[in-house]
Design an enzyme around this catalytic site. Structure first.
Site, short mmCIF file in Angstrom:
data_model
loop_
_atom_site.label_atom_id
_atom_site.label_comp_id
_atom_site.label_asym_id
_atom_site.label_seq_id
_atom_site.Cartn_x
_atom_site.Cartn_y
_atom_site.Cartn_z
N HIS A 1 -11.95 9.06 6.76
CA HIS A 1 -11.57 7.66 6.93
C HIS A 1 -11.09 7.34 8.34
CE1 HIS A 1 -10.24 3.75 5.61
NE2 HIS A 1 -8.98 4.01 5.87
N ARG B 1 -1.11 9.30 1.63
CA ARG B 1 -2.56 9.34 1.47
C ARG B 1 -3.13 10.76 1.41
NH1 ARG B 1 -5.61 5.23 5.29
NH2 ARG B 1 -4.94 3.73 3.75
N HIS C 1 -9.58 9.28 3.02
CA HIS C 1 -9.10 8.25 2.09
C HIS C 1 -9.34 8.77 0.68
CE1 HIS C 1 -8.45 4.44 0.08
NE2 HIS C 1 -8.02 3.93 1.22
N GLU D 1 0.85 -1.21 0.00
CA GLU D 1 0.00 0.00 0.00
C GLU D 1 0.88 1.24 0.00
OE1 GLU D 1 -3.23 -0.16 2.84
OE2 GLU D 1 -3.52 -2.27 2.42
N ARG E 1 -1.84 8.92 9.18
CA ARG E 1 -1.61 7.50 9.49
C ARG E 1 -1.15 6.72 8.26
NH1 ARG E 1 -4.61 2.92 9.02
NH2 ARG E 1 -6.36 4.12 8.23
#
Ligand code: SIN
Length: 503
Positions: free
Chosen positions: A335, A280, A223, A109, A370
């Site tokens: 998210h 992200r 997200h 990811e 995060r």
């Protein structure tokens, strides 16, 4: 309902709450696990897709990635705990105790140096949470109370003695030697979120109202790729937010899917050298900007075997009538909250005998942003630590608060209307980018809203009213933290002009 006493009260039944209950029971405590969910699907953990990061023998590399993602705001001691205990927690609880059968490959990811995510298809949360709840249900030291909400903490002279619980319109105190809050995040405070609508920040609000320290609330992670509906007009988020969205895991981009704007242009290389696998917050802002500029952004899955690699996601798209070959429309969605109730490495909050774990807690691991696939892991590691540290205290019943004498009736639609107002202001002013004037306006709106809600809580007690109050207190904590922090960092991104409309 009747008054109850227990050694350890755990509120919330996601992975973090389950881990705390397990560790408490292993340490010899009688545990009461209370959850307002009546089905596992009502927990954010159930919806977790990507998986759980492990070290694959290189803890330093995972540690670097967590710290980089946190953008200089993580607590290195907390990150150390996370990476050093990751593999053992996954092996002990998920593999040996719950028999979770992870896929043999490791997922990759965004912002991970290497493929290191343990996963089951793209529905890891479901495959972890369902067996966890079954295991605890049959455990002789654990009493699982479903459809049971915690309304308020019972406190006396700075010590927490349990909580007032509500079930089927009746309420009673549950006195506990120690209390662990594991109530999850705040997605229910936004219109578009990957969380269930029940994630309204209950635990954070209860702890803050009782006087516990709350930190880093401005760091709300969005997200980049939530399903956006066939067209925005068809996705009436205010009216039916649950139908509006679901997550398209970062693992899909990890496999090689691309992001394209309405002109068919692959835009991410122009925003960041790591393109689709950039951090992200960078990808989320780029997606919002391109949607604003060109009208649509789609996830182009033609470079990968989407149906073969992600059958659950392919089915969800097909059910909604999406022609996968033409690209899946995506938009950023709230998210994860990186901040929350401030806790130490044992999950201990600033009030005596109060602990917090999972998304409602601020351990310091995530800093300002995060790293993907560290939330189930953090919930597991801190759940085990807190459950063990919180076992062994004797319950001490105290006088119960006067909310027990109030009327349960609430005017029809009161909560729905107020929540709609709250979500609108959160989306518009406390979303993916913020403008200081807008944040100030949001604070004023939320203060007024809280005044209206407080007027009702003086005479009434009902779950929806307390949930609404929790959402409003939490939203105000986000707004206050955002107003107090004039530095753009991670997911707190300040701009001069009017924010991009993430819709
Ligand atoms: C995802 O699967 O993209 C989400 C993973 C995470 O948020 O940790």
């Amino acid at each position: 309902m009747t008054d109850e006493t227990t050694d350890l009260l755990v509120v919330g039944s996601g992975v973090a709450g389950c881990a705390a209950a397990l560790a408490g029971a292993r340490a010899g405590a009688e545990v009461t696990l209370a959850t307002k969910a009546s089905r596992p699907e009502e927990s954010t953990s159930y919806w977790a897709q990507g998986g759980i990061a492990v070290t694959r023998g290189d803890p330093d590399s995972l540690e670097r990635d967590v710290l980089d993602a946190g953008d200089g705001a993580s607590d290195p001691t907390a990150v150390d705990v996370l990476v050093n205990e990751a593999d053992e927690a996954v092996q002990d609880v998920l593999i040996e105790t719950l028999d979770v059968e992870f896929d043999s490959d490791y997922g990759r990811e965004a912002a991970h140096e290497e493929a290191r995510i343990r996963h089951v298809d793209a529905s890891t949360g479901k495959h972890v949470l369902v067996p966890f709840l079954e295991y605890l249900e049959s455990h002789e030291s654990v009493t699982l109370l479903e459809d049971t909400a915690a309304l308020e903490l019972c406190t006396h002279e700075g010590r927490v003695h349990g909580a007032i619980l509500e079930r089927e319109g009746e309420w009673a105190p549950c006195f506990a030697g120690a209390t662990v809050l594991a109530t999850g995040g705040i997605g229910g405070c936004y219109r578009r979120s990957t969380n269930p609508r029940t994630a309204t920040g209950d635990g954070i609000a209860m702890a803050a109202l009782a006087g516990a320290d709350v930190e880093d609330m401005e760091y709300v992670q969005f997200h980049p790729t939530a399903f956006a509906g066939k067209t925005d007009a068809e996705t009436d988020l205010d009216r039916d937010p649950d139908r509006g969205t679901f997550l398209l895991s970062e693992a899909v981009r990890g496999e090689g899917a691309l992001l394209r704007n309405a002109d068919g242009e692959r835009f991410m290389p122009g925003y960041h050298p790591d393109a689709e696998l950039a951090p992200r917050d960078v990808v989320a802002r780029a997606v919002a900007t391109e949607r604003d500029r060109t009208g649509t952004v789609v996830l182009d899955v033609t470079p990968i075997d989407f149906a073969g690699e992600f059958p659950d996601l392919a089915e969800a798209c097909t059910e909604r009538g999406v022609d996968i070959e033409s690209g899946i429309p995506v938009a950023p969605a709230e998210h994860f909250l990186c901040g929350g109730i401030d806790v130490d490495v044992e999950g201990r909050a600033s009030l005596d005998r109060l602990f917090a774990v999972g998304e409602c807690a601020r351990t310091g691991v995530h800093g300002a942003n995060r790293l993907a696939s560290t939330s189930l892991l953090e919930g597991l590691v801190w759940g085990l630590r807190a459950g063990e540290a919180a076992a062994g205290f004797e319950p001490e019943p105290i006088e119960t608060p006067d909310l027990l004498d109030r009327d349960p009736e609430l005017p029809d639609r009161f909560a729905t209307e107020k929540l709609t107002r709250l979500r609108r202001v959160m989306d518009e002013q406390l979303g993916i980018v913020r403008n200081p004037d807008g944040v100030d306006r949001a604070q004023a709106v939320l203060r007024r809203l809280k005044g209206e809600i407080d007027a009702y809580t003086r005479t009434r007690t009902s779950r929806s009213l307390y949930e609404l109050r929790g959402a409003c207190v939490t939203a105000l904590l986000v707004a206050r933290a955002a107003a107090a922090n004039d530095e753009s960092r991670g997911c707190h991104h300040l701009v001069e002009e009017t924010p991009i409309d993430a819709d």
